[in-house]
Scaffold this motif. Structure first.
Motif, mmCIF file in Angstrom:
data_model
loop_
_atom_site.group_PDB
_atom_site.id
_atom_site.type_symbol
_atom_site.label_atom_id
_atom_site.label_comp_id
_atom_site.label_asym_id
_atom_site.label_seq_id
_atom_site.Cartn_x
_atom_site.Cartn_y
_atom_site.Cartn_z
ATOM 1 N N GLU A 10 -2.033 -19.235 8.782
ATOM 2 C CA GLU A 10 -1.963 -18.505 10.052
ATOM 3 C C GLU A 10 -2.030 -16.996 9.811
ATOM 4 N N TYR A 11 -1.404 -16.525 8.754
ATOM 5 C CA TYR A 11 -1.451 -15.093 8.417
ATOM 6 C C TYR A 11 -2.898 -14.649 8.215
ATOM 7 N N ILE A 12 -3.653 -15.410 7.434
ATOM 8 C CA ILE A 12 -5.048 -15.054 7.174
ATOM 9 C C ILE A 12 -5.887 -15.201 8.441
ATOM 10 N N ARG A 13 -5.649 -16.269 9.193
ATOM 11 C CA ARG A 13 -6.444 -16.526 10.396
ATOM 12 C C ARG A 13 -6.333 -15.393 11.412
ATOM 13 N N THR A 14 -5.183 -14.725 11.451
ATOM 14 C CA THR A 14 -4.953 -13.697 12.468
ATOM 15 C C THR A 14 -5.178 -12.276 11.956
ATOM 16 N N LEU A 15 -5.664 -12.132 10.709
ATOM 17 C CA LEU A 15 -5.860 -10.782 10.169
ATOM 18 C C LEU A 15 -6.851 -9.971 11.000
ATOM 19 N N GLY A 16 -7.835 -10.641 11.566
ATOM 20 C CA GLY A 16 -8.831 -9.937 12.364
ATOM 21 C C GLY A 16 -8.364 -9.545 13.747
ATOM 22 N N ASP A 17 -7.136 -9.915 14.094
ATOM 23 C CA ASP A 17 -6.619 -9.603 15.434
ATOM 24 C C ASP A 17 -6.003 -8.221 15.516
ATOM 25 N N SER A 18 -6.026 -7.471 14.410
ATOM 26 C CA SER A 18 -5.326 -6.185 14.382
ATOM 27 C C SER A 18 -6.273 -4.992 14.537
ATOM 28 N N LYS A 19 -7.361 -5.193 15.272
ATOM 29 C CA LYS A 19 -8.366 -4.131 15.390
ATOM 30 C C LYS A 19 -7.847 -2.893 16.108
ATOM 31 N N HIS A 20 -6.725 -3.015 16.807
ATOM 32 C CA HIS A 20 -6.138 -1.865 17.508
ATOM 33 C C HIS A 20 -5.276 -1.005 16.581
ATOM 34 N N GLU A 21 -5.049 -1.482 15.347
ATOM 35 C CA GLU A 21 -4.183 -0.759 14.417
ATOM 36 C C GLU A 21 -5.004 0.170 13.527
ATOM 37 N N LEU A 22 -4.444 1.325 13.222
ATOM 38 C CA LEU A 22 -5.132 2.303 12.389
ATOM 39 C C LEU A 22 -5.453 1.737 11.013
ATOM 40 N N SER A 23 -4.546 0.942 10.474
ATOM 41 C CA SER A 23 -4.739 0.405 9.123
ATOM 42 C C SER A 23 -5.998 -0.461 9.037
ATOM 43 N N TYR A 24 -6.331 -1.128 10.139
ATOM 44 C CA TYR A 24 -7.541 -1.969 10.163
ATOM 45 C C TYR A 24 -8.779 -1.107 9.921
ATOM 46 N N HIS A 25 -8.835 0.037 10.564
ATOM 47 C CA HIS A 25 -10.018 0.900 10.458
ATOM 48 C C HIS A 25 -10.017 1.696 9.157
ATOM 49 N N LEU A 26 -8.832 2.005 8.631
ATOM 50 C CA LEU A 26 -8.757 2.721 7.365
ATOM 51 C C LEU A 26 -9.165 1.830 6.191
ATOM 52 N N SER A 27 -9.175 0.526 6.398
ATOM 53 C CA SER A 27 -9.547 -0.400 5.329
ATOM 54 C C SER A 27 -10.956 -0.955 5.509
ATOM 55 N N ALA A 28 -11.783 -0.287 6.326
ATOM 56 C CA ALA A 28 -13.149 -0.764 6.576
ATOM 57 C C ALA A 28 -13.955 -0.869 5.288
ATOM 58 N N HIS A 29 -13.664 0.014 4.326
ATOM 59 C CA HIS A 29 -14.414 0.013 3.067
ATOM 60 C C HIS A 29 -14.116 -1.223 2.213
ATOM 61 N N LEU A 30 -13.123 -2.008 2.612
ATOM 62 C CA LEU A 30 -12.768 -3.230 1.896
ATOM 63 C C LEU A 30 -13.047 -4.490 2.712
ATOM 64 N N ARG A 31 -13.721 -4.345 3.860
ATOM 65 C CA ARG A 31 -13.821 -5.479 4.780
ATOM 66 C C ARG A 31 -14.525 -6.689 4.171
ATOM 67 N N MET A 32 -15.651 -6.480 3.509
ATOM 68 C CA MET A 32 -16.360 -7.623 2.927
ATOM 69 C C MET A 32 -15.497 -8.303 1.883
ATOM 70 N N ASN A 33 -14.842 -7.502 1.046
ATOM 71 C CA ASN A 33 -13.964 -8.068 0.025
ATOM 72 C C ASN A 33 -12.830 -8.850 0.669
ATOM 73 N N ALA A 34 -12.270 -8.313 1.764
ATOM 74 C CA ALA A 34 -11.154 -8.976 2.434
ATOM 75 C C ALA A 34 -11.573 -10.328 3.003
ATOM 76 N N VAL A 35 -12.800 -10.416 3.518
ATOM 77 C CA VAL A 35 -13.291 -11.701 4.019
ATOM 78 C C VAL A 35 -13.393 -12.702 2.877
ATOM 79 N N TYR A 36 -13.913 -12.245 1.738
ATOM 80 C CA TYR A 36 -13.988 -13.109 0.557
ATOM 81 C C TYR A 36 -12.594 -13.532 0.100
ATOM 82 N N TRP A 37 -11.651 -12.575 0.049
ATOM 83 C CA TRP A 37 -10.285 -12.908 -0.361
ATOM 84 C C TRP A 37 -9.679 -13.944 0.586
#
Length: 323
Positions: A10-37
């Motif tokens: 559930e934690y992983i499934r909902t990771l994409g729900d945080s688009k309103h948080e600054l941390s989501y946008h600050l980690s854009a450079h890791l997005r592809m890696n995060a999907v793989y992880w």
């Protein structure tokens, strides 16, 4: 404490729900890696269908850099070797590799190798043994390893080997467990493990275990869950997993779980993240934790996928326990 599989899913499934948080946008450079992880973590737990396949594949393809002929970490970012490897791994796990222009990706990867044998991560030129591994791994998964100058590549890895058996991020740099993994795994893919001083390196790796069971990345540093993969993967490739106390390490990983929101942190009491979640789970899989799917420590992907590609090397994990 046992593994909280449903909370982690559930934690992983909902990771994409945080688009309103600054941390989501600050980690854009890791997005592809995060999907793989995230996908690999779910696959290890046997819940790879928890994320929408078509949405994931569409996101990966939206990161295609048409000018470079490779993948970026996020739409409209520049192509990079690390995100290109993650994209290939995701598409393989999702049976969608036919969406990739393999010849263009091959050209991109080979263009990044320097005369010394090291690879740059992108057109801007940063070099690191991580990128050597990314190139070797990606070429192997694409069935294009024969295009690589193997001798030049191995010669550079050899230059990065230190007196303690470990490897650094560049020639002359301090040994570090994550760099040990990328160098040992690259050599395994290239069938050149004879380049490794195995007795000395396995001693150095076993010395990474702290009194609380956790592993660190180099001497005099704190333990961190992510080294459960970096250290164990190298030991599994070299068939020396018995050189660490597996029960103490397992207890350390499990103690770093967030029992409320799910996910695994770097150490107990800290905030969880998807990076430490995947590598904590990867470590548990190699330790034979009950109910988990076998992970290939060379490619950091489900072992069945690598076996189906005919790419399995001679690594050895601990036997999967039933309880």
């Amino acid at each position: 404490m046992s593994l909280l599989v449903l909370q982690h899913v559930e934690y992983i499934r909902t990771l994409g729900d945080s688009k309103h948080e600054l941390s989501y946008h600050l980690s854009a450079h890791l997005r592809m890696n995060a999907v793989y992880w995230g996908l690999t973590a779910l696959s290890i737990m046997g819940h790879e269908d928890a994320l929408d396949r078509d949405e994931m594949v569409d996101f990966v393809m939206s990161c295609w850099d048409e000018e470079a002929g490779a993948f970026s970490a996020h739409p409209d970012h520049d192509a990079h070797l690390l995100s290109t490897l993650s994209a290939i791994q995701i598409l393989l796990m999702q049976n969608a590799l036919d969406r990739v222009d393999i010849d263009r990706v091959l050209k991109f990867i080979l263009s990044l190798q320097k005369p010394s044998g090291v690879f740059a991560g992108d057109a801007y030129g940063e070099t690191d043994t991580r990128f050597v591994y990314c190139a070797v791994n990606a070429l192997s998964l694409l069935g294009k390893l024969d295009a690589l100058d193997v001798e030049k590549t191995v010669a550079y890895i050899r230059r990065c080997r230190n007196f303690d058996g470990g490897f650094g991020h560049v020639a002359g740099a301090e040994s570090h467990a994550s760099q040990v993994f990328v160098c040992v795994a690259a050599l395994a893919i290239l069938d050149r493990l004879g380049e490794v001083d195995q007795p000395t390196l396995c001693w150095w790796l076993s010395e990474r275990q702290r009194p609380n069971g956790g592993l660190n990345g180099r001497p005099e540093k704190l333990e961190d869950v992510c080294y459960s993969f970096w250290v164990l993967s190298a030991l599994a490739i070299l068939d020396k997993l018995a050189w660490i106390d597996s029960s103490k390490l397992e207890a350390f990983i499990l103690s770093a779980q967030d029992t409320e929101s799910g996910g695994i942190a770097d150490r107990p009491g800290d905030m969880p993240d998807v990076f430490h979640t995947i590598f904590g789970l990867a470590g548990l899989s190699l330790l034979g934790y009950p109910g988990l799917v076998d992970l290939d420590p060379v490619y950091c992907m489900p072992a069945s996928i690598i076996e189906n590609l005919g790419l399995r090397k001679g690594w050895k994990a601990l036997q999967r326990r039933t309880s």
